[in-house]
Design a protein around this motif. Sequence first.
Motif, short mmCIF file in Angstrom:
data_model
loop_
_atom_site.label_atom_id
_atom_site.label_comp_id
_atom_site.label_asym_id
_atom_site.label_seq_id
_atom_site.Cartn_x
_atom_site.Cartn_y
_atom_site.Cartn_z
N ALA A 118 0.82 -1.22 0.00
CA ALA A 118 0.00 0.00 0.00
C ALA A 118 0.85 1.26 0.00
O ALA A 118 0.49 2.25 -0.63
CB ALA A 118 -0.94 0.00 1.20
N GLY A 119 1.97 1.22 0.70
CA GLY A 119 2.88 2.36 0.71
C GLY A 119 2.51 3.41 1.74
O GLY A 119 1.48 3.32 2.42
N PRO A 120 3.35 4.44 1.85
CA PRO A 120 3.15 5.50 2.84
C PRO A 120 1.81 6.22 2.67
O PRO A 120 1.36 6.46 1.54
CB PRO A 120 4.31 6.46 2.56
CG PRO A 120 5.33 5.65 1.83
CD PRO A 120 4.56 4.63 1.05
N GLY A 121 1.18 6.51 3.78
CA GLY A 121 -0.08 7.24 3.76
C GLY A 121 -1.29 6.39 3.43
O GLY A 121 -2.41 6.90 3.34
N ARG A 122 -1.09 5.10 3.23
CA ARG A 122 -2.19 4.18 2.91
C ARG A 122 -2.21 3.07 3.95
O ARG A 122 -1.22 2.79 4.60
CB ARG A 122 -2.01 3.58 1.51
CG ARG A 122 -1.81 4.62 0.40
CD ARG A 122 -3.09 5.19 -0.11
NE ARG A 122 -3.71 4.23 -0.99
CZ ARG A 122 -5.00 4.23 -1.27
NH1 ARG A 122 -5.78 5.13 -0.76
NH2 ARG A 122 -5.51 3.32 -2.06
N LEU A 123 -3.35 2.44 4.10
CA LEU A 123 -3.55 1.40 5.10
C LEU A 123 -4.31 0.25 4.47
O LEU A 123 -5.31 0.47 3.79
CB LEU A 123 -4.34 1.98 6.27
CG LEU A 123 -4.68 1.05 7.42
CD1 LEU A 123 -3.41 0.59 8.14
CD2 LEU A 123 -5.61 1.77 8.39
N ALA A 124 -3.84 -0.98 4.69
CA ALA A 124 -4.55 -2.17 4.22
C ALA A 124 -5.24 -2.82 5.41
O ALA A 124 -4.61 -3.05 6.44
CB ALA A 124 -3.58 -3.14 3.56
N VAL A 125 -6.52 -3.11 5.26
CA VAL A 125 -7.30 -3.76 6.31
C VAL A 125 -7.98 -5.00 5.75
O VAL A 125 -8.50 -4.99 4.63
CB VAL A 125 -8.34 -2.80 6.94
CG1 VAL A 125 -7.66 -1.65 7.66
CG2 VAL A 125 -9.29 -2.25 5.88
N GLY A 126 -7.95 -6.08 6.52
CA GLY A 126 -8.55 -7.32 6.08
C GLY A 126 -10.05 -7.23 5.96
O GLY A 126 -10.72 -6.67 6.82
N VAL A 127 -10.58 -7.81 4.87
CA VAL A 127 -12.02 -7.85 4.67
C VAL A 127 -12.54 -9.28 4.49
O VAL A 127 -13.74 -9.52 4.59
CB VAL A 127 -12.48 -6.96 3.49
CG1 VAL A 127 -12.21 -5.49 3.79
CG2 VAL A 127 -11.83 -7.38 2.18
N ASP A 128 -11.64 -10.23 4.24
CA ASP A 128 -12.05 -11.62 4.09
C ASP A 128 -10.84 -12.51 4.32
O ASP A 128 -9.73 -12.19 3.90
CB ASP A 128 -12.61 -11.88 2.68
CG ASP A 128 -13.10 -13.30 2.52
OD1 ASP A 128 -14.06 -13.68 3.22
OD2 ASP A 128 -12.53 -14.05 1.69
N ILE A 129 -11.07 -13.62 5.01
CA ILE A 129 -10.01 -14.61 5.22
C ILE A 129 -10.64 -15.98 5.27
O ILE A 129 -11.77 -16.15 5.77
CB ILE A 129 -9.19 -14.32 6.49
CG1 ILE A 129 -7.94 -15.20 6.53
CG2 ILE A 129 -10.04 -14.47 7.74
CD1 ILE A 129 -6.90 -14.72 7.52
N ASN A 130 -9.94 -16.97 4.71
CA ASN A 130 -10.40 -18.35 4.83
C ASN A 130 -9.19 -19.25 4.87
O ASN A 130 -8.10 -18.87 4.44
CB ASN A 130 -11.37 -18.73 3.72
CG ASN A 130 -10.73 -18.73 2.36
OD1 ASN A 130 -9.84 -19.54 2.10
ND2 ASN A 130 -11.16 -17.84 1.49
#
Length: 143
Positions: free
Chosen positions: A76-88
């Motif tokens: 995602a890089g600086p200033g961005r955030l990755a958040v989980g939305v699905d996992i299996n």
Amino acid sequence: MSSTAPDTDSGLAWVAQRGMGALAEKMGFEWVEFTVERAVATMPVEGNTQPVGLLHGGAYVVLGESLGSMAANLYAGPGRLAVGVDINATHTRSATSGRVTGVCTPLHLGRSLTVHEIVVTDEQGRRCSTVRITNHIKDAPAE
């Protein structure tokens, strides 16, 4: 593709700076390799088992989610955030001793979504679990 880590050493430094989180530390994770293209960590079986002595299925998922989420945040890089939305996860073998290794590779790296597959193997190289995680990339909240 955005990336703040051109090589494993830079990626591992990024993880060290960011921290791996209290749960990963408590479970005994050790990061081995970390780039946008491949993230690898190990985890001991001991201390992460079910009452019958098998590695807990949730432990496989925690390892997979940690690898996939961290890799997505690096991408995602600086200033961005990755958040989980699905996992299996699909568990195909039980580890009972030693360490397991999770190898995370991207299946899709987009502007707003990433999908990673994490293959967890035992010390004999046998697949124990396959985890897939989807992360949504968004702007990081203002600090």
